[in-house]
Design an enzyme around this catalytic site. Sequence first.
Site, PDB file in Angstrom:
ATOM      1  N   GLY A  59      31.397  -0.921   2.565  1.00 23.12           N
ATOM      2  CA  GLY A  59      31.826   0.481   2.556  1.00 23.12           C
ATOM      3  C   GLY A  59      33.205   0.594   3.160  1.00 23.12           C
ATOM      4  O   GLY A  59      33.565   1.612   3.763  1.00 23.12           O
ATOM      5  N   ALA A 101      36.186   1.128   2.248  1.00 21.76           N
ATOM      6  CA  ALA A 101      37.158   2.180   1.929  1.00 21.76           C
ATOM      7  C   ALA A 101      36.662   3.567   2.327  1.00 21.76           C
ATOM      8  O   ALA A 101      37.370   4.556   2.141  1.00 21.76           O
ATOM      9  CB  ALA A 101      37.482   2.158   0.432  1.00 21.76           C
ATOM     10  N   MET A 134      33.941   5.813   7.520  1.00 24.10           N
ATOM     11  CA  MET A 134      33.552   4.918   8.604  1.00 24.10           C
ATOM     12  C   MET A 134      34.148   3.530   8.399  1.00 24.10           C
ATOM     13  O   MET A 134      34.558   2.871   9.352  1.00 24.10           O
ATOM     14  CB  MET A 134      32.021   4.826   8.689  1.00 24.10           C
ATOM     15  CG  MET A 134      31.366   6.009   9.365  1.00 24.10           C
ATOM     16  SD  MET A 134      31.985   6.296  11.030  1.00 24.10           S
ATOM     17  CE  MET A 134      31.575   4.748  11.805  1.00 24.10           C
ATOM     18  N   ARG A 148      32.081  -0.831  -3.568  1.00 22.27           N
ATOM     19  CA  ARG A 148      31.137  -0.783  -4.696  1.00 22.27           C
ATOM     20  C   ARG A 148      31.741  -1.487  -5.918  1.00 22.27           C
ATOM     21  O   ARG A 148      32.981  -1.500  -6.084  1.00 22.27           O
ATOM     22  CB  ARG A 148      30.757   0.653  -5.023  1.00 22.27           C
ATOM     23  CG  ARG A 148      31.890   1.494  -5.506  1.00 22.27           C
ATOM     24  CD  ARG A 148      31.412   2.868  -5.932  1.00 22.27           C
ATOM     25  NE  ARG A 148      32.484   3.563  -6.617  1.00 22.27           N
ATOM     26  CZ  ARG A 148      33.378   4.326  -6.017  1.00 22.27           C
ATOM     27  NH1 ARG A 148      33.323   4.511  -4.716  1.00 22.27           N
ATOM     28  NH2 ARG A 148      34.330   4.907  -6.712  1.00 22.27           N
ATOM     29  N   THR A 156      24.093   3.114   7.694  1.00 22.34           N
ATOM     30  CA  THR A 156      23.728   3.963   6.552  1.00 22.34           C
ATOM     31  C   THR A 156      22.476   4.769   6.857  1.00 22.34           C
ATOM     32  O   THR A 156      21.484   4.219   7.327  1.00 22.34           O
ATOM     33  CB  THR A 156      23.458   3.080   5.312  1.00 22.34           C
ATOM     34  OG1 THR A 156      24.558   2.195   5.135  1.00 22.34           O
ATOM     35  CG2 THR A 156      23.256   3.931   4.068  1.00 22.34           C
ATOM     36  N   THR A 157      22.521   6.071   6.567  1.00 23.94           N
ATOM     37  CA  THR A 157      21.347   6.921   6.775  1.00 23.94           C
ATOM     38  C   THR A 157      20.669   7.182   5.431  1.00 23.94           C
ATOM     39  O   THR A 157      21.239   6.899   4.373  1.00 23.94           O
ATOM     40  CB  THR A 157      21.756   8.259   7.427  1.00 23.94           C
ATOM     41  OG1 THR A 157      22.792   8.849   6.641  1.00 23.94           O
ATOM     42  CG2 THR A 157      22.264   8.042   8.833  1.00 23.94           C
ATOM     43  N   ASN A 202      22.473   6.878  15.129  1.00 23.76           N
ATOM     44  CA  ASN A 202      23.678   7.322  15.833  1.00 23.76           C
ATOM     45  C   ASN A 202      24.198   6.172  16.697  1.00 23.76           C
ATOM     46  O   ASN A 202      23.554   5.803  17.681  1.00 23.76           O
ATOM     47  CB  ASN A 202      23.345   8.553  16.689  1.00 23.76           C
ATOM     48  CG  ASN A 202      24.605   9.253  17.113  1.00 23.76           C
ATOM     49  OD1 ASN A 202      25.583   8.606  17.500  1.00 23.76           O
ATOM     50  ND2 ASN A 202      24.606  10.564  17.041  1.00 23.76           N
ATOM     51  N   HIS A 238      29.778  22.792  16.130  1.00 19.35           N
ATOM     52  CA  HIS A 238      30.410  21.916  15.136  1.00 19.35           C
ATOM     53  C   HIS A 238      31.422  22.718  14.314  1.00 19.35           C
ATOM     54  O   HIS A 238      31.418  23.951  14.336  1.00 19.35           O
ATOM     55  CB  HIS A 238      29.359  21.303  14.207  1.00 19.35           C
ATOM     56  CG  HIS A 238      28.596  20.170  14.829  1.00 19.35           C
ATOM     57  ND1 HIS A 238      27.465  20.373  15.578  1.00 19.35           N
ATOM     58  CD2 HIS A 238      28.819  18.830  14.832  1.00 19.35           C
ATOM     59  CE1 HIS A 238      27.008  19.205  16.018  1.00 19.35           C
ATOM     60  NE2 HIS A 238      27.818  18.253  15.581  1.00 19.35           N
ATOM     61  N   HIS A 239      32.205  21.995  13.548  1.00 19.79           N
ATOM     62  CA  HIS A 239      33.235  22.574  12.679  1.00 19.79           C
ATOM     63  C   HIS A 239      32.631  23.497  11.606  1.00 19.79           C
ATOM     64  O   HIS A 239      31.444  23.456  11.321  1.00 19.79           O
ATOM     65  CB  HIS A 239      34.014  21.441  12.000  1.00 19.79           C
ATOM     66  CG  HIS A 239      33.103  20.449  11.344  1.00 19.79           C
ATOM     67  ND1 HIS A 239      32.609  20.617  10.078  1.00 19.79           N
ATOM     68  CD2 HIS A 239      32.551  19.298  11.806  1.00 19.79           C
ATOM     69  CE1 HIS A 239      31.820  19.610   9.768  1.00 19.79           C
ATOM     70  NE2 HIS A 239      31.760  18.789  10.811  1.00 19.79           N
ATOM     71  N   LYS A 269      30.232  22.220   8.482  1.00 25.51           N
ATOM     72  CA  LYS A 269      28.871  21.673   8.614  1.00 25.51           C
ATOM     73  C   LYS A 269      27.866  22.646   7.986  1.00 25.51           C
ATOM     74  O   LYS A 269      27.876  23.839   8.294  1.00 25.51           O
ATOM     75  CB  LYS A 269      28.537  21.409  10.085  1.00 25.51           C
ATOM     76  CG  LYS A 269      27.198  20.710  10.275  1.00 25.51           C
ATOM     77  CD  LYS A 269      27.052  20.133  11.667  1.00 25.51           C
ATOM     78  CE  LYS A 269      25.679  19.524  11.892  1.00 25.51           C
ATOM     79  NZ  LYS A 269      25.368  18.421  10.970  1.00 25.51           N
TER      80      LYS A 269
HETATM   81  P1  NAD Z   1      31.830   7.534   2.828  1.00 23.73           P
HETATM   82  O1  NAD Z   1      31.296   8.163   1.575  1.00 23.73           O
HETATM   83  O2  NAD Z   1      33.171   7.964   3.321  1.00 23.73           O
HETATM   84  O3  NAD Z   1      31.858   5.928   2.682  1.00 23.73           O
HETATM   85  C1  NAD Z   1      30.853   5.173   2.053  1.00 23.73           C
HETATM   86  C2  NAD Z   1      31.544   4.050   1.303  1.00 23.73           C
HETATM   87  O4  NAD Z   1      30.552   3.144   0.799  1.00 23.73           O
HETATM   88  C3  NAD Z   1      32.359   4.549   0.102  1.00 23.73           C
HETATM   89  O5  NAD Z   1      33.696   4.088   0.188  1.00 23.73           O
HETATM   90  C4  NAD Z   1      31.628   3.938  -1.096  1.00 23.73           C
HETATM   91  O6  NAD Z   1      32.487   3.609  -2.173  1.00 23.73           O
HETATM   92  C5  NAD Z   1      31.037   2.690  -0.453  1.00 23.73           C
HETATM   93  N1  NAD Z   1      29.982   2.065  -1.261  1.00 23.73           N
HETATM   94  C6  NAD Z   1      29.109   2.651  -2.109  1.00 23.73           C
HETATM   95  N2  NAD Z   1      28.359   1.714  -2.713  1.00 23.73           N
HETATM   96  C7  NAD Z   1      28.740   0.512  -2.243  1.00 23.73           C
HETATM   97  C8  NAD Z   1      28.356  -0.824  -2.508  1.00 23.73           C
HETATM   98  N3  NAD Z   1      27.409  -1.115  -3.419  1.00 23.73           N
HETATM   99  N4  NAD Z   1      28.947  -1.822  -1.831  1.00 23.73           N
HETATM  100  C9  NAD Z   1      29.916  -1.543  -0.921  1.00 23.73           C
HETATM  101  N5  NAD Z   1      30.371  -0.293  -0.657  1.00 23.73           N
HETATM  102  C10 NAD Z   1      29.783   0.728  -1.314  1.00 23.73           C
HETATM  103  O7  NAD Z   1      30.713   7.802   3.945  1.00 23.73           O
HETATM  104  P2  NAD Z   1      30.842   7.641   5.533  1.00 23.73           P
HETATM  105  O8  NAD Z   1      31.095   8.961   6.155  1.00 23.73           O
HETATM  106  O9  NAD Z   1      31.731   6.489   5.853  1.00 23.73           O
HETATM  107  O10 NAD Z   1      29.312   7.292   5.894  1.00 23.73           O
HETATM  108  C11 NAD Z   1      28.680   6.160   5.332  1.00 23.73           C
HETATM  109  C12 NAD Z   1      27.224   6.123   5.788  1.00 23.73           C
HETATM  110  O11 NAD Z   1      27.167   5.959   7.212  1.00 23.73           O
HETATM  111  C13 NAD Z   1      26.411   7.388   5.498  1.00 23.73           C
HETATM  112  O12 NAD Z   1      25.083   7.041   5.197  1.00 23.73           O
HETATM  113  C14 NAD Z   1      26.483   8.158   6.812  1.00 23.73           C
HETATM  114  O13 NAD Z   1      25.397   9.048   6.974  1.00 23.73           O
HETATM  115  C15 NAD Z   1      26.386   7.016   7.778  1.00 23.73           C
HETATM  116  N6  NAD Z   1      26.906   7.281   9.135  1.00 23.73           N
HETATM  117  C16 NAD Z   1      26.149   6.818  10.163  1.00 23.73           C
HETATM  118  C17 NAD Z   1      26.588   6.952  11.468  1.00 23.73           C
HETATM  119  C18 NAD Z   1      25.768   6.375  12.571  1.00 23.73           C
HETATM  120  O14 NAD Z   1      26.153   6.467  13.745  1.00 23.73           O
HETATM  121  N7  NAD Z   1      24.641   5.727  12.254  1.00 23.73           N
HETATM  122  C19 NAD Z   1      27.821   7.568  11.730  1.00 23.73           C
HETATM  123  C20 NAD Z   1      28.583   8.021  10.657  1.00 23.73           C
HETATM  124  C21 NAD Z   1      28.108   7.859   9.358  1.00 23.73           C
END
Ligand code: NAD
Length: 270
Positions: A11, A13, A16, A38, A102-103, A127, A158-159, A162
């Site tokens: 992920g 790009a 996170m 992806r 990932t959630t 979290n 929050h902003h 949300k």
């Molecule tokens: P985002 O949409 O900005 O980024 C997700 C990225 O994953 C995208 O760039 C997408 O192209 C990529 N992706 C999709 N399929 C893929 C694959 N098969 N292989 C590799 N990459 C792939 O989302 P985000 O805000 O960065 O959040 C990502 C995840 O993390 C979400 O599930 C979010 O809820 C979770 N999150 C968790 C926490 C935590 O503390 N646990 C904090 C923030 C976000």
Amino acid sequence: MADPVRVAIAGAAGRMGKMLIETVGEEPGARLTGALERPGFSAVGADAGELAGVGSLGVELNDDVKNVLGAADVLIDFTIADATERNIEACRLAGTRMVIGTTGLSPEQDEKLRAAAAEIAIVKAHNFSVGVNVTFKLLEVAAGIFGDGVDIEITEAHHRHKVDAPSGTAVGMGAAIATALGRDLAEVAVYGREGHTGARDGATIGFHSVRAGDIVGEHTAMFAGPGERVQISHVAHSRSNFAQGAVRAALWVMEQASGLHDMRDVLGLK
Ligand code: NAD
């Protein structure tokens, strides 16, 4: 000194992912060796550091997990549930440790996660913020000491973008307090108040949500008794707190042979 832990990011790009690339770059104990997006992603082949805005790192964005695992000790995955499911299987086969942010994993995907954790070490957390996890621990301690003698109210801000309320973190705070007090949150939660509400029921836990401007995230639990109150607050300044926690988990998971762990394990809060 030990060699830096070789980290790949899935992920890369995403919001996170970019923050993780920057955070790994600032951690002397870690080195970025792989960046995954992806299949067919437009920037595949580009330099991951350039993508994250931190300058060239000599790590090309890849779209096949098998290509990055050979040079990685641990995969940090912040993607989408179906991608994480495939990455879990690939890491299990390669014997590569994982940190998963990932959630939204389904019960079946959670089951696969647990099965894989019998073979490889995985940290998964809703979290990854160190501060939020410390806050949860403080709430349990405070609730255990105060018992039923105080009124408990949770406020969060929050902003304006949300779309849900109260926040998942606020509900998690309420659940941690309710568990420590032997209460069922579903029975005692009160969401906002309006009109003639009557006197406060001492068993309830109140939730109040503010939505305004660009507030990143603020949570306060108030324990109010006669003559005094204690407030335990967490204030997020940016999303970098999640990346900091995930990288800390990546270093910690290297010491584990297998098993499914969470951030409280990483921080020694259990
Ligand atoms: P985002 O949409 O900005 O980024 C997700 C990225 O994953 C995208 O760039 C997408 O192209 C990529 N992706 C999709 N399929 C893929 C694959 N098969 N292989 C590799 N990459 C792939 O989302 P985000 O805000 O960065 O959040 C990502 C995840 O993390 C979400 O599930 C979010 O809820 C979770 N999150 C968790 C926490 C935590 O503390 N646990 C904090 C923030 C976000």
